[in-house]
Every structure is written in structure tokens, then in C-alpha cells.
Design a protein around this motif. Structure first.
Motif, PDB file in Angstrom:
ATOM      1  N   MET A   1      -4.505   7.288  -0.922  1.00  0.00           N
ATOM      2  CA  MET A   1      -4.870   8.616  -0.488  1.00  0.00           C
ATOM      3  C   MET A   1      -4.918   8.632   1.040  1.00  0.00           C
ATOM      4  SD  MET A   1      -7.845  11.238  -1.636  1.00  0.00           S
ATOM      5  CE  MET A   1      -7.183  11.255  -3.248  1.00  0.00           C
ATOM      6  N   VAL A   2      -4.521   9.758   1.612  1.00  0.00           N
ATOM      7  CA  VAL A   2      -4.567   9.915   3.062  1.00  0.00           C
ATOM      8  C   VAL A   2      -5.511  11.056   3.421  1.00  0.00           C
ATOM      9  CG1 VAL A   2      -2.236   9.013   3.406  1.00  0.00           C
ATOM     10  CG2 VAL A   2      -2.562  11.456   3.138  1.00  0.00           C
ATOM     11  N   ALA A   3      -6.093  10.974   4.608  1.00  0.00           N
ATOM     12  CA  ALA A   3      -6.984  12.029   5.085  1.00  0.00           C
ATOM     13  C   ALA A   3      -6.149  13.210   5.563  1.00  0.00           C
ATOM     14  CB  ALA A   3      -7.852  11.503   6.215  1.00  0.00           C
ATOM     15  N   VAL A   4      -6.552  14.395   5.232  1.00  0.00           N
ATOM     16  CA  VAL A   4      -5.827  15.603   5.610  1.00  0.00           C
ATOM     17  C   VAL A   4      -5.606  15.665   7.113  1.00  0.00           C
ATOM     18  CG1 VAL A   4      -5.950  18.131   5.665  1.00  0.00           C
ATOM     19  CG2 VAL A   4      -6.597  16.910   3.602  1.00  0.00           C
ATOM     20  N   GLU A   5      -6.594  15.269   7.899  1.00  0.00           N
ATOM     21  CA  GLU A   5      -6.477  15.361   9.356  1.00  0.00           C
ATOM     22  C   GLU A   5      -5.446  14.379   9.933  1.00  0.00           C
ATOM     23  OE1 GLU A   5     -10.102  12.966   8.234  1.00  0.00           O
ATOM     24  OE2 GLU A   5      -9.423  14.983   7.763  1.00  0.00           O
ATOM     25  N   SER A   6      -4.986  13.409   9.129  1.00  0.00           N
ATOM     26  CA  SER A   6      -3.968  12.478   9.618  1.00  0.00           C
ATOM     27  C   SER A   6      -2.538  12.992   9.383  1.00  0.00           C
ATOM     28  CB  SER A   6      -4.147  11.106   8.969  1.00  0.00           C
ATOM     29  OG  SER A   6      -3.910  11.183   7.582  1.00  0.00           O
ATOM     30  N   LEU A   7      -2.389  14.097   8.666  1.00  0.00           N
ATOM     31  CA  LEU A   7      -1.074  14.684   8.423  1.00  0.00           C
ATOM     32  C   LEU A   7      -0.552  15.369   9.677  1.00  0.00           C
ATOM     33  CD1 LEU A   7      -1.735  16.337   4.959  1.00  0.00           C
ATOM     34  CD2 LEU A   7      -0.478  14.226   5.385  1.00  0.00           C
ATOM     35  N   ALA A  33       0.351   1.038   2.937  1.00  0.00           N
ATOM     36  CA  ALA A  33       0.367   0.449   1.591  1.00  0.00           C
ATOM     37  C   ALA A  33       1.780   0.012   1.210  1.00  0.00           C
ATOM     38  CB  ALA A  33      -0.151   1.463   0.580  1.00  0.00           C
ATOM     39  N   ARG A  34       1.886  -1.123   0.563  1.00  0.00           N
ATOM     40  CA  ARG A  34       3.187  -1.605   0.090  1.00  0.00           C
ATOM     41  C   ARG A  34       3.590  -0.919  -1.213  1.00  0.00           C
ATOM     42  NH1 ARG A  34       5.310  -6.976   1.270  1.00  0.00           N
ATOM     43  NH2 ARG A  34       4.675  -7.424   3.396  1.00  0.00           N
ATOM     44  N   LEU A  46       8.214  11.589 -12.296  1.00  0.00           N
ATOM     45  CA  LEU A  46       8.760  10.567 -13.182  1.00  0.00           C
ATOM     46  C   LEU A  46       8.728   9.186 -12.543  1.00  0.00           C
ATOM     47  CD1 LEU A  46      11.881  12.495 -14.523  1.00  0.00           C
ATOM     48  CD2 LEU A  46       9.614  12.291 -15.569  1.00  0.00           C
ATOM     49  N   GLU A  47       8.897   9.159 -11.205  1.00  0.00           N
ATOM     50  CA  GLU A  47       8.952   7.886 -10.501  1.00  0.00           C
ATOM     51  C   GLU A  47       8.662   8.145  -9.025  1.00  0.00           C
ATOM     52  OE1 GLU A  47      12.121   4.229  -9.777  1.00  0.00           O
ATOM     53  OE2 GLU A  47      12.736   5.999 -10.915  1.00  0.00           O
ATOM     54  N   ALA A  48       8.037   7.193  -8.370  1.00  0.00           N
ATOM     55  CA  ALA A  48       7.777   7.284  -6.932  1.00  0.00           C
ATOM     56  C   ALA A  48       8.089   5.935  -6.310  1.00  0.00           C
ATOM     57  CB  ALA A  48       6.326   7.668  -6.665  1.00  0.00           C
ATOM     58  N   ALA A  49       8.758   5.949  -5.157  1.00  0.00           N
ATOM     59  CA  ALA A  49       9.137   4.694  -4.501  1.00  0.00           C
ATOM     60  C   ALA A  49       9.314   4.933  -3.010  1.00  0.00           C
ATOM     61  CB  ALA A  49      10.443   4.166  -5.098  1.00  0.00           C
ATOM     62  N   TRP A  50       9.153   3.857  -2.226  1.00  0.00           N
ATOM     63  CA  TRP A  50       9.426   3.901  -0.791  1.00  0.00           C
ATOM     64  C   TRP A  50      10.917   3.635  -0.571  1.00  0.00           C
ATOM     65  CZ3 TRP A  50       5.599   5.954   1.632  1.00  0.00           C
ATOM     66  CH2 TRP A  50       4.279   5.661   1.309  1.00  0.00           C
TER      67      TRP A  50
END
Length: 103
Positions: A1-7, A33-34, A46-50
Motif C-alpha cells: 500500500m502507498v500513502a496518497v500524499e506520495s502519489l 517492493a519486489r 486477473l494478474e499483476a506484475a512489474w
């Protein structure tokens, strides 16, 4: 999770289709995060990837919905300043791009 203010806002886009106006916002954020874990309350992912930027651009250019793909490809390719707005009269129309600001 990321903080909204970092967007950081990268771009926005808008189009009209079927009598409905569609809006999209694209943000960037630093993530260390890796492994990618997507919070998906609707169960639609369905899927998430870097991906490396070059691979992401290649994959995005294969998608047919220009209002979502073109602004992101432009950002990843260094083609637009931050805060650009992309307006499409229809999803398959050429975009009118309003330049944003550069950080």
C-alpha cells in the motif's frame, strides 16, 4: 500500500462514449517492493506484475483503448510533461493534448 500524499499526478484523459463521459488519472509513485500484490475488492484483476519501462510500453501499445494507453506510453517514453491532459472526442479519435507542468 502507498500513502496518497506520495502519489504524483502524471496525466489525465477524458473521452465520451455511448453518451457517457469517461475520465482517467495516471499517477506515479516510488515503490520498493519486489512482489506486487493488488488490492482488488471487485475481483476484476486477473494478474499483476512489474515490467521494465520498455516492456510496459511494448505491451501497452498493443491495447486498443487509446485514452488509457497513449498518455501512459507518452510518460514512460519521456514524451509529455507532468500534468498533461489528453482529450479524445471519441475513444478512436486523435487526442488533443494540453501540456502540463514540468517538475
Amino acid at each position: 500500500m502507498v500513502a496518497v500524499e506520495s502519489l504524483q499526478l502524471v496525466s489525465t484523459s477524458s473521452t465520451t462514449h455511448g453518451g457517457t463521459r469517461w475520465l482517467a488519472w495516471n499517477f506515479t509513485v516510488a515503490v520498493h517492493a519486489r512482489h506486487l500484490v493488488a488490492a482488488d475488492p471487485d475481483g476484476e484483476i486477473l494478474e499483476a506484475a512489474w515490467f521494465p519501462s520498455v516492456e510496459a510500453v511494448r505491451l501497452l501499445t498493443q491495447l486498443p483503448y487509446r485514452p488509457l494507453t497513449e498518455p501512459v506510453v507518452a510518460h514512460l517514453s519521456g514524451g509529455q510533461g507532468l500534468g498533461s491532459h489528453w482529450h479524445y472526442d471519441a475513444p478512436d479519435a486523435e487526442a488533443v493534448v494540453t501540456a502540463g507542468f514540468r517538475a
